[in-house]
Design an enzyme around this catalytic site. Structure first.
Site, PDB file in Angstrom:
ATOM      1  N   GLU A 169       0.935 -36.207  50.168  1.00 29.06           N
ATOM      2  CA  GLU A 169       1.179 -35.080  51.074  1.00 29.06           C
ATOM      3  C   GLU A 169      -0.021 -34.166  50.932  1.00 29.06           C
ATOM      4  OE1 GLU A 169       3.829 -34.574  53.024  1.00 29.06           O
ATOM      5  OE2 GLU A 169       5.266 -36.024  52.270  1.00 29.06           O
ATOM      6  N   GLU A 176      -9.324 -26.793  56.671  1.00 28.07           N
ATOM      7  CA  GLU A 176      -8.129 -26.093  56.198  1.00 28.07           C
ATOM      8  C   GLU A 176      -8.544 -24.731  55.622  1.00 28.07           C
ATOM      9  OE1 GLU A 176      -6.150 -27.487  52.578  1.00 28.07           O
ATOM     10  OE2 GLU A 176      -4.277 -27.474  53.696  1.00 28.07           O
ATOM     11  N   CYS A 208       1.190 -25.747  53.206  1.00 27.52           N
ATOM     12  CA  CYS A 208       0.530 -26.886  53.856  1.00 27.52           C
ATOM     13  C   CYS A 208       0.761 -26.859  55.358  1.00 27.52           C
ATOM     14  CB  CYS A 208       1.030 -28.195  53.258  1.00 27.52           C
ATOM     15  SG  CYS A 208       2.824 -28.297  53.206  1.00 27.52           S
ATOM     16  N   ASN A 211       0.831 -23.988  45.264  1.00 29.56           N
ATOM     17  CA  ASN A 211       1.291 -23.031  46.283  1.00 29.56           C
ATOM     18  C   ASN A 211       2.813 -22.830  46.312  1.00 29.56           C
ATOM     19  OD1 ASN A 211       1.177 -25.686  47.238  1.00 29.56           O
ATOM     20  ND2 ASN A 211       1.215 -25.022  49.356  1.00 29.56           N
ATOM     21  N   SER A 239      -4.800 -31.623  47.631  1.00 22.21           N
ATOM     22  CA  SER A 239      -5.912 -31.663  48.587  1.00 22.21           C
ATOM     23  C   SER A 239      -6.254 -33.108  48.969  1.00 22.21           C
ATOM     24  CB  SER A 239      -7.132 -30.983  47.973  1.00 22.21           C
ATOM     25  OG  SER A 239      -7.541 -31.720  46.832  1.00 22.21           O
TER      26      SER A 239
END
Ligand code: NAD
Length: 508
Positions: free
Chosen positions: A234, A365, A268, A139, A213
């Protein structure tokens, strides 16, 4: 598993480049080369490391148009986002790490508090761990690769990055610029590949910094456990935005729309669910819908606000969540479908109301351009709903009463809370950023963001050089009695115990 990776432009669906996959043997060889060069890199000064970072920053700025071409080609993001997010982040981060690293890793004096230990002097040092493996998602292809490598390099480590198989080109370009800036050959390397390449890195590096993920993060941690190497994780998020009835509605709506749609919601810390107090609910929803309808979606070459999703699988996941919410009674005020007029992975910016926590769009999510909004009765209900989640990465609260908002912030189970703002904690480089619950383990940024890349070592020095120390052999009943008296004298809270101990010591 194929031996090459085809990088595809998600906006046009054209193949941009084909790259060979690094095999486990090649990963092991890359780590060995990195280990060799790290031995001399760890001897360089902070000033020298900072000098190279500043040189890298100049090159990133000089080459920003090429960088934007590469980054937009593998993500489908608008060019404005490349400059406004990725380049902004790197310029900010390079300045912060170049300036702060030495202070964060300065030797720390330790003063023992127990009187019987005061004869010892202690201090603690930070040494590099060796070769850091960075495994990244798609991302933010430069922020989460090169950006994550900056503190590891400043701490004296070598770094091997395994970028996402969807977006390896920006990281490769970033590493090339680092080499041009003067970082030693093999100090910063890229290994391209799928999950197997990442797993091989876990098998050889001295630490893994993983962003991605929850499911993959758990796998990485399991594998790292076999070698007992540290990991920082993270992971995902489901960040809530709470809008209280005294909020500046216009600002809250603006922050909500940007915080949810930036990078098509593929951040995120995107705002993924919104709770609004009843008296301002309708006014807020109307403003959000108006703003979302004005957002221009399209190709990175055009003048647009948002681009496409980077992965088709992600687009399908977003669509499935919205469809399920619709089937369960949610109302779609705008969007709610794949954009029919564009060929790539474009999902229209979407606003949903009449949602609840039985819907995956409120509990899982989403990682897409979707804003589900729920009416709430009071702040207590907002906190209960915000904490009703397996995730705990970030959150936002809007209220004109900043001290009341700060008190509410304490109650939110998350790693960060923005008050009257969204997403901005990520650009305060001096503030630790990490997650609770399923959102992860460990921190990026701030002192913790560099100390995680170090082995802390304690040095204890004797002050007086006595020929004998109390606990040394031979042991005796007399010594044992004296220790007991001493401990009673120093530690017991009762005065009669202290007095008795004092008399005992006097008796010998
Ligand atoms: P992912 O977990 O599928 O992949 C992440 C990386 O792990 C990729 O490079 C992948 O090739 C690699 N990988 C896959 N299997 C592996 C294995 N067995 N061993 C080692 N490496 C392996 O995640 P993604 O789909 O690329 O990214 C999206 C996710 O990233 C979202 O959940 C998002 O929330 C999360 N994310 C978190 C943060 C944060 O700071 N908390 C930031 C950005 C993205």
């Amino acid at each position: 598993m194929s031996a090459t990776i085809q990088v595809r432009n998600p906006a046009t669906l054209e193949i941009v480049q084909e790259l060979p996959v690094a095999s486990p043997i090649e990963v092991a060889a890359a780590v060995a080369r990195a280990r060799q060069v790290q031995a001399s890199w760890q001897l360089t000064s902070f000033t020298e490391r900072a000098r190279l970072l500043y040189r890298l920053r100049d090159l990133l700025l000089d080459e920003s148009d090429t960088l934007a071409d590469i980054l937009t080609s593998e993500t489908g993001r608008p060019r404005a986002e490349v400059y406004g997010n990725e380049l902004f982040y790197l310029c900010n981060a390079i300045g912060a790490w170049a300036k702060n690293s030495e202070g964060y890793l300065r030797q720390q004096k330790i003063a023992p508090s127990f009187p019987l230990v005061k004869a010892k002097k202690a201090y603690s040092t930070y040494a590099p761990r060796g070769v850091i493996g960075i495994i990244s998602p798609w991302n933010f292809p430069l922020t989460l690769t090169l950006g994550e490598a900056l503190p590891a390099l400043m701490a004296g480590n070598a770094v091997i990055i395994k970028p996402s198989e969807l977006t390896p080109l920006s990281a490769i370009f970033g590493a090339d610029l680092a080499a041009r800036a003067g970082f030693p050959q093999d100090l910063l390397q890229i290994v391209v590949g799928y999950g197997d390449t990442g797993a091989a890195l876990v098998d050889h590096a001295d630490m893994i910094a993983f962003t991605g993920s929850v499911e993959t993060g758990k796998r990485v941690m399991h594998r790292a456990a076999d070698r007992l190497i540290p990991v920082s994780l993270e992971l995902g998020g489901k960040d809530p935005l709470i809008v209280l009835k005294d909020a500046d509605i216009e600002r809250a709506a603006g922050a909500c729309v940007w915080g949810s749609l930036m990078n098509s919601g593929q951040a995120c810390t995107s705002i993924e669910r919104v709770y609004v107090e009843a008296p301002i609910y309708q006014a807020f929803v109307d403003k959000v819908v108006a703003r979302v309808k004005a957002v221009r979606q399209g190709k990175s070459t055009d003048d647009v606000d948002i681009g496409c999703m980077t992965s088709e699988a992600q687009l399908n996941k977003v669509a499935a969540q919205v469809d399920e919410a619709r089937a369960k009674g949610a109302k779609i005020l705008t969007g709610g479908r794949r954009n029919p007029s564009l060929p790539g992975f474009y999902y229209e910016p979407t606003v949903l109301v009449d949602v609840d926590h039985s819907m995956s769009v409120m509990s899982d999510e989403t990682f897409g351009p979707v804003i589900p909004i729920m009416r709430i009765k009071n702040p207590e209900e907002a906190i209960a709903l915000a904490n009703d989640s397996r995730y705990g990465l970030g959150a936002s609260i809007f209220s004109r009463d900043k001290s009341a908002a700060a008190k509410l912030a304490e109650k939110i189970e998350s790693g960060a809370v923005c008050i009257n703002d969204s997403l901005v904690n990520f650009i305060v480089l001096e503030a630790p950023m990490g997650g609770r619950k399923d959102s992860g383990y460990g921190y990026r940024h701030g002192a913790e963001g560099i100390r995680k890349y170090c082995q802390q070592k304690t040095i204890v020095v004797d002050r007086f050089g006595l020929k004998e120390e109390f606990p040394w052999y031979p042991a005796s009943e007399k010594k044992a009695r004296q220790v007991r008296h001493l401990l009673n004298l120093l530690c017991h809270s009762g005065w009669t115990h202290k007095l008795r101990a004092f008399k005992g010591l006097m008796r010998g």
